[in-house]
Scaffold this motif. Structure first.
Motif, PDB file in Angstrom:
ATOM      1  N   SER A 192       0.835  -1.185  -0.027  1.00  0.00           N
ATOM      2  CA  SER A 192       0.014   0.015  -0.084  1.00  0.00           C
ATOM      3  C   SER A 192       0.919   1.134  -0.059  1.00  0.00           C
ATOM      4  CB  SER A 192      -1.028  -0.051   1.203  1.00  0.00           C
ATOM      5  OG  SER A 192      -1.656  -0.994   1.208  1.00  0.00           O
ATOM      6  N   LEU A 193       2.347   1.203   0.652  1.00  0.00           N
ATOM      7  CA  LEU A 193       2.993   2.196   0.542  1.00  0.00           C
ATOM      8  C   LEU A 193       4.297   2.065   0.028  1.00  0.00           C
ATOM      9  CD1 LEU A 193       2.016   3.540   4.325  1.00  0.00           C
ATOM     10  CD2 LEU A 193       1.294   4.523   2.181  1.00  0.00           C
ATOM     11  N   PRO A 194       4.446   1.646  -1.105  1.00  0.00           N
ATOM     12  CA  PRO A 194       5.727   1.028  -1.768  1.00  0.00           C
ATOM     13  C   PRO A 194       6.482   2.398  -2.156  1.00  0.00           C
ATOM     14  CG  PRO A 194       3.975   1.078  -3.377  1.00  0.00           C
ATOM     15  CD  PRO A 194       3.190   1.476  -2.020  1.00  0.00           C
ATOM     16  N   VAL A 195       6.202   3.557  -2.013  1.00  0.00           N
ATOM     17  CA  VAL A 195       7.131   4.491  -2.595  1.00  0.00           C
ATOM     18  C   VAL A 195       7.645   5.408  -1.429  1.00  0.00           C
ATOM     19  CG1 VAL A 195       6.203   4.518  -4.828  1.00  0.00           C
ATOM     20  CG2 VAL A 195       5.208   6.075  -3.013  1.00  0.00           C
ATOM     21  N   THR A 196       7.126   5.255  -0.274  1.00  0.00           N
ATOM     22  CA  THR A 196       7.364   6.237   0.940  1.00  0.00           C
ATOM     23  C   THR A 196       9.102   6.403   1.414  1.00  0.00           C
ATOM     24  OG1 THR A 196       6.776   4.386   2.510  1.00  0.00           O
ATOM     25  CG2 THR A 196       5.262   5.913   2.117  1.00  0.00           C
ATOM     26  N   GLU A 197       9.693   5.176   0.906  1.00  0.00           N
ATOM     27  CA  GLU A 197      11.128   5.317   1.474  1.00  0.00           C
ATOM     28  C   GLU A 197      11.766   5.911   0.301  1.00  0.00           C
ATOM     29  OE1 GLU A 197      12.591   1.555   2.411  1.00  0.00           O
ATOM     30  OE2 GLU A 197      11.170   1.385   4.057  1.00  0.00           O
ATOM     31  N   ALA A 198      11.341   5.674  -0.637  1.00  0.00           N
ATOM     32  CA  ALA A 198      12.238   6.435  -2.054  1.00  0.00           C
ATOM     33  C   ALA A 198      11.726   8.092  -2.110  1.00  0.00           C
ATOM     34  CB  ALA A 198      11.739   5.787  -3.198  1.00  0.00           C
ATOM     35  N   ARG A 199      10.555   8.385  -1.527  1.00  0.00           N
ATOM     36  CA  ARG A 199       9.970   9.874  -1.638  1.00  0.00           C
ATOM     37  C   ARG A 199      10.814  10.557  -0.793  1.00  0.00           C
ATOM     38  NH1 ARG A 199       5.809  11.765  -4.377  1.00  0.00           N
ATOM     39  NH2 ARG A 199       5.149   9.780  -4.792  1.00  0.00           N
ATOM     40  N   ALA A 200      11.218  11.788  -1.097  1.00  0.00           N
ATOM     41  CA  ALA A 200      11.623  12.910  -0.308  1.00  0.00           C
ATOM     42  C   ALA A 200      10.834  12.987   0.814  1.00  0.00           C
ATOM     43  CB  ALA A 200      12.173  14.137  -1.017  1.00  0.00           C
ATOM     44  N   ARG A 201      11.132  13.150   2.082  1.00  0.00           N
ATOM     45  CA  ARG A 201      10.585  13.503   3.175  1.00  0.00           C
ATOM     46  C   ARG A 201       9.779  14.864   3.357  1.00  0.00           C
ATOM     47  NH1 ARG A 201      11.503  10.158   7.479  1.00  0.00           N
ATOM     48  NH2 ARG A 201      10.829  11.372   9.011  1.00  0.00           N
ATOM     49  N   PRO A 202       8.370  14.827   3.876  1.00  0.00           N
ATOM     50  CA  PRO A 202       7.846  16.049   3.706  1.00  0.00           C
ATOM     51  C   PRO A 202       8.488  17.233   4.800  1.00  0.00           C
ATOM     52  CG  PRO A 202       6.521  14.545   4.858  1.00  0.00           C
ATOM     53  CD  PRO A 202       7.782  13.747   4.489  1.00  0.00           C
ATOM     54  N   ALA A 203       8.278  18.346   4.382  1.00  0.00           N
ATOM     55  CA  ALA A 203       8.693  19.477   5.200  1.00  0.00           C
ATOM     56  C   ALA A 203       8.055  19.038   6.656  1.00  0.00           C
ATOM     57  CB  ALA A 203       8.182  20.902   4.636  1.00  0.00           C
ATOM     58  N   ALA A 204       8.985  19.468   7.494  1.00  0.00           N
ATOM     59  CA  ALA A 204       8.699  19.325   9.039  1.00  0.00           C
ATOM     60  C   ALA A 204       7.520  20.191   9.217  1.00  0.00           C
ATOM     61  CB  ALA A 204       9.825  20.095   9.862  1.00  0.00           C
ATOM     62  N   ALA A 205       6.650  19.691  10.266  1.00  0.00           N
ATOM     63  CA  ALA A 205       5.374  20.575  10.789  1.00  0.00           C
ATOM     64  C   ALA A 205       5.745  22.018  11.226  1.00  0.00           C
ATOM     65  CB  ALA A 205       4.661  19.824  11.586  1.00  0.00           C
ATOM     66  N   LEU A 233       1.932  21.582  -7.434  1.00  0.00           N
ATOM     67  CA  LEU A 233       1.665  20.300  -7.349  1.00  0.00           C
ATOM     68  C   LEU A 233       2.813  19.297  -7.920  1.00  0.00           C
ATOM     69  CD1 LEU A 233      -2.146  20.113  -8.924  1.00  0.00           C
ATOM     70  CD2 LEU A 233      -1.555  20.563  -6.493  1.00  0.00           C
ATOM     71  N   THR A 234       2.960  18.360  -7.246  1.00  0.00           N
ATOM     72  CA  THR A 234       3.935  17.310  -7.757  1.00  0.00           C
ATOM     73  C   THR A 234       3.427  16.615  -8.978  1.00  0.00           C
ATOM     74  OG1 THR A 234       3.148  15.692  -6.274  1.00  0.00           O
ATOM     75  CG2 THR A 234       4.753  17.011  -5.319  1.00  0.00           C
ATOM     76  N   ASP A 235       4.143  15.844  -9.688  1.00  0.00           N
ATOM     77  CA  ASP A 235       3.793  15.274 -10.837  1.00  0.00           C
ATOM     78  C   ASP A 235       2.662  14.099 -10.588  1.00  0.00           C
ATOM     79  OD1 ASP A 235       5.438  16.980 -12.258  1.00  0.00           O
ATOM     80  OD2 ASP A 235       7.050  15.181 -12.261  1.00  0.00           O
ATOM     81  N   ASP A 236       2.827  13.544  -9.487  1.00  0.00           N
ATOM     82  CA  ASP A 236       1.591  12.492  -9.205  1.00  0.00           C
ATOM     83  C   ASP A 236       0.891  12.649  -7.974  1.00  0.00           C
ATOM     84  OD1 ASP A 236       3.691  12.188  -7.249  1.00  0.00           O
ATOM     85  OD2 ASP A 236       4.007   9.855  -7.667  1.00  0.00           O
ATOM     86  N   VAL A 298      -7.024  18.736   3.674  1.00  0.00           N
ATOM     87  CA  VAL A 298      -6.063  18.240   4.098  1.00  0.00           C
ATOM     88  C   VAL A 298      -4.989  18.135   3.392  1.00  0.00           C
ATOM     89  CG1 VAL A 298      -4.782  16.632   5.875  1.00  0.00           C
ATOM     90  CG2 VAL A 298      -7.237  17.088   6.124  1.00  0.00           C
ATOM     91  N   LEU A 299      -3.849  18.896   3.434  1.00  0.00           N
ATOM     92  CA  LEU A 299      -2.707  18.669   2.460  1.00  0.00           C
ATOM     93  C   LEU A 299      -1.546  17.705   2.779  1.00  0.00           C
ATOM     94  CD1 LEU A 299      -2.419  22.420   1.615  1.00  0.00           C
ATOM     95  CD2 LEU A 299      -3.894  21.122   0.321  1.00  0.00           C
ATOM     96  N   THR A 300      -0.914  16.922   1.849  1.00  0.00           N
ATOM     97  CA  THR A 300       0.091  16.149   2.072  1.00  0.00           C
ATOM     98  C   THR A 300       1.349  16.940   1.264  1.00  0.00           C
ATOM     99  OG1 THR A 300      -1.003  14.081   2.669  1.00  0.00           O
ATOM    100  CG2 THR A 300       1.174  13.885   2.154  1.00  0.00           C
ATOM    101  N   LEU A 301       2.324  17.434   2.131  1.00  0.00           N
ATOM    102  CA  LEU A 301       3.399  17.802   1.256  1.00  0.00           C
ATOM    103  C   LEU A 301       4.694  16.867   1.131  1.00  0.00           C
ATOM    104  CD1 LEU A 301       3.348  21.379   3.205  1.00  0.00           C
ATOM    105  CD2 LEU A 301       1.925  20.582   1.213  1.00  0.00           C
ATOM    106  N   ALA A 302       5.225  17.039   0.207  1.00  0.00           N
ATOM    107  CA  ALA A 302       6.423  16.156  -0.231  1.00  0.00           C
ATOM    108  C   ALA A 302       7.079  16.813  -1.504  1.00  0.00           C
ATOM    109  CB  ALA A 302       5.954  14.677  -0.310  1.00  0.00           C
ATOM    110  N   GLY A 304       8.965  19.143  -2.034  1.00  0.00           N
ATOM    111  CA  GLY A 304       8.721  20.571  -2.229  1.00  0.00           C
ATOM    112  C   GLY A 304       7.510  21.003  -2.803  1.00  0.00           C
ATOM    113  N   GLY A 305       6.489  20.217  -2.665  1.00  0.00           N
ATOM    114  CA  GLY A 305       5.184  20.732  -3.199  1.00  0.00           C
ATOM    115  C   GLY A 305       4.080  19.841  -2.544  1.00  0.00           C
ATOM    116  N   ILE A 306       2.949  19.985  -3.077  1.00  0.00           N
ATOM    117  CA  ILE A 306       1.494  19.484  -2.624  1.00  0.00           C
ATOM    118  C   ILE A 306       1.480  17.945  -3.242  1.00  0.00           C
ATOM    119  CG2 ILE A 306      -0.753  19.394  -2.271  1.00  0.00           C
ATOM    120  CD1 ILE A 306      -0.366  22.522  -2.372  1.00  0.00           C
ATOM    121  N   ASP A 307       1.655  16.961  -2.400  1.00  0.00           N
ATOM    122  CA  ASP A 307       1.581  15.640  -2.977  1.00  0.00           C
ATOM    123  C   ASP A 307       0.174  14.931  -2.922  1.00  0.00           C
ATOM    124  OD1 ASP A 307       3.529  13.511  -4.144  1.00  0.00           O
ATOM    125  OD2 ASP A 307       2.806  12.417  -2.313  1.00  0.00           O
TER     126      ASP A 307
END
Length: 350
Positions: A192-205, A233-236, A298-302, A304-307
């Motif tokens: 379900s979350l296969p890309v989380t480790e490869a994706r850049a970490r979101p900006a800190a709260a 927006l991010t590409d995906d 609710v926004l998810t940021l990753a 450098g943009g809105i993921d």
């Protein structure tokens, strides 16, 4: 303890209140719904009040309460008491064709104001996830895909860090069964979350990076500037809107939906709040009859943009202390996070 067993409600509250917030978050992770979690918490406290004589002290009171809460949630999952999916219901207005349809239509946001003291509790040595990660909408959504027993085991072991023998005791099963369920649950989460480790970490709260993206989003949305919004927006990027199952994935798809929204009612006002450790906004639409709450973003940021953007119905606004309408003078809403969906009972378990 002796006073509580003798029927002293204040003593019972003194024993259980330190664990109340974290138990509510535990129920939320298991059920994915704020309202369902509140109901499960009330059932947990009632069961604990009625069954206090059976608490033998072999485990800590906290562990005993987690056992009750987990089984209350499993009962709720088995009974399949879920909100049905809701179809688009604006007559004469059809949204763009979605790229997919979601299955977790009962998902609801969780107010950050209720996380104080709930995700900073000491974790057991088996914990594998950071507390902030384990309350995010993406994580909670992924949990909901798991079968109930795997869901419970993964939360108890990998999120809260209980030992396998403690979890086996909570679920009245064997350590081998717990280990098997955990293995399958981890595999399900990885799918379900296969890309989380490869994706850049979101900006800190509440960091400067987060604030910069959020400020640009507010400006773009309130001015209906579709080009400025798309640039964030991010590409995906992914947009969902539970309980409506429509989903939009990719910048072009989400851009079409946002252009559709701006075209149907071009004047909006956003009131900031936070949900699931993420930036969130009460969304208010200007109409000839007033400024009406239309939902919660609710926004998810990753990267450098809105993921991701998750759009919830306006029925969740009171949970965040937000009104259903603004006063017409541009006054921003204020209030605490407890609303009609967060009742407080006069009973000892309330």
């Amino acid at each position: 303890m002796s006073r509580a067993r003798a029927g002293d409600g204040e003593a019972f509250r003194a024993l259980t209140e330190p664990h109340r917030r974290e138990l509510q978050v535990h129920c939320y992770r298991m059920l994915g719904s704020f309202q369902d979690a509140e109901d499960a918490l009330q059932d947990t406290m009632l069961a604990a009040w009625r069954g206090l004589e059976r608490f033998d002290g072999r485990a800590s009171l906290r562990t005993w309460l987690y056992r009750i809460a987990t089984n209350q949630c499993l009962d709720a999952l088995r009974s399949a008491r879920r909100r049905p999916a809701k179809q688009w219901n604006i007559p004469g207005i059809e949204p763009p064709e979605p790229t997919g349809y979601g299955e977790i239509h009962w998902l609801e946001p969780y107010p950050d104001a209720l996380l104080d003291g709930a995700i900073s509790v000491p974790l057991g040595p088996e914990a594998r996830y950071e507390q902030t990660e384990s309350i995010s909408l993406a994580f909670v959504t992924a949990l909901q895909i798991l079968p109930p027993r795997q869901l419970a085991v993964l939360i108890l072991r990998d999120v809260l860090g209980f030992h396998a023998n403690e979890v086996a005791d909570m679920l009245d099963t064997t350590v081998e069964s717990v280990k098997s369920a955990l293995k399958r649950g981890r595999a399900g989460m990885q799918r379900s979350l296969p890309v989380t480790e490869a994706r850049a970490r979101p900006a800190a709260a509440n960091s400067l990076a987060e604030e910069a993206i959020v400020a640009k989003f507010v400006t773009a949305y309130e001015s209906a500037d579709i080009d400025a919004l798309v640039a964030l927006l991010t590409d995906d990027v992914f947009m969902s809107m539970p309980p409506i199952p429509l989903e939009y994935r990719g910048r072009d798809s989400v851009a079409r939906f946002c252009a559709f929204i701006f075209g149907s009612a071009p004047t909006y006002e956003l009131v900031p709040t936070r949900a699931n450790g993420q930036p969130a906004f009460g969304v208010y639409r200007h109409t000839p009859t007033g400024i009406h709450g239309s939902g919660l973003f609710v926004l998810t940021l990753a990267d450098g943009g809105i993921d991701a953007m998750t759009v919830f119905e306006n029925t969740v606004l009171p949970v965040f202390g937000l009104p259903m309408e603004l006063d017409g003078n541009g006054t921003r809403a204020t209030g605490n996070a407890r609303g009609p969906l967060c009742p407080r009972s006069d009973q000892p378990w309330g």
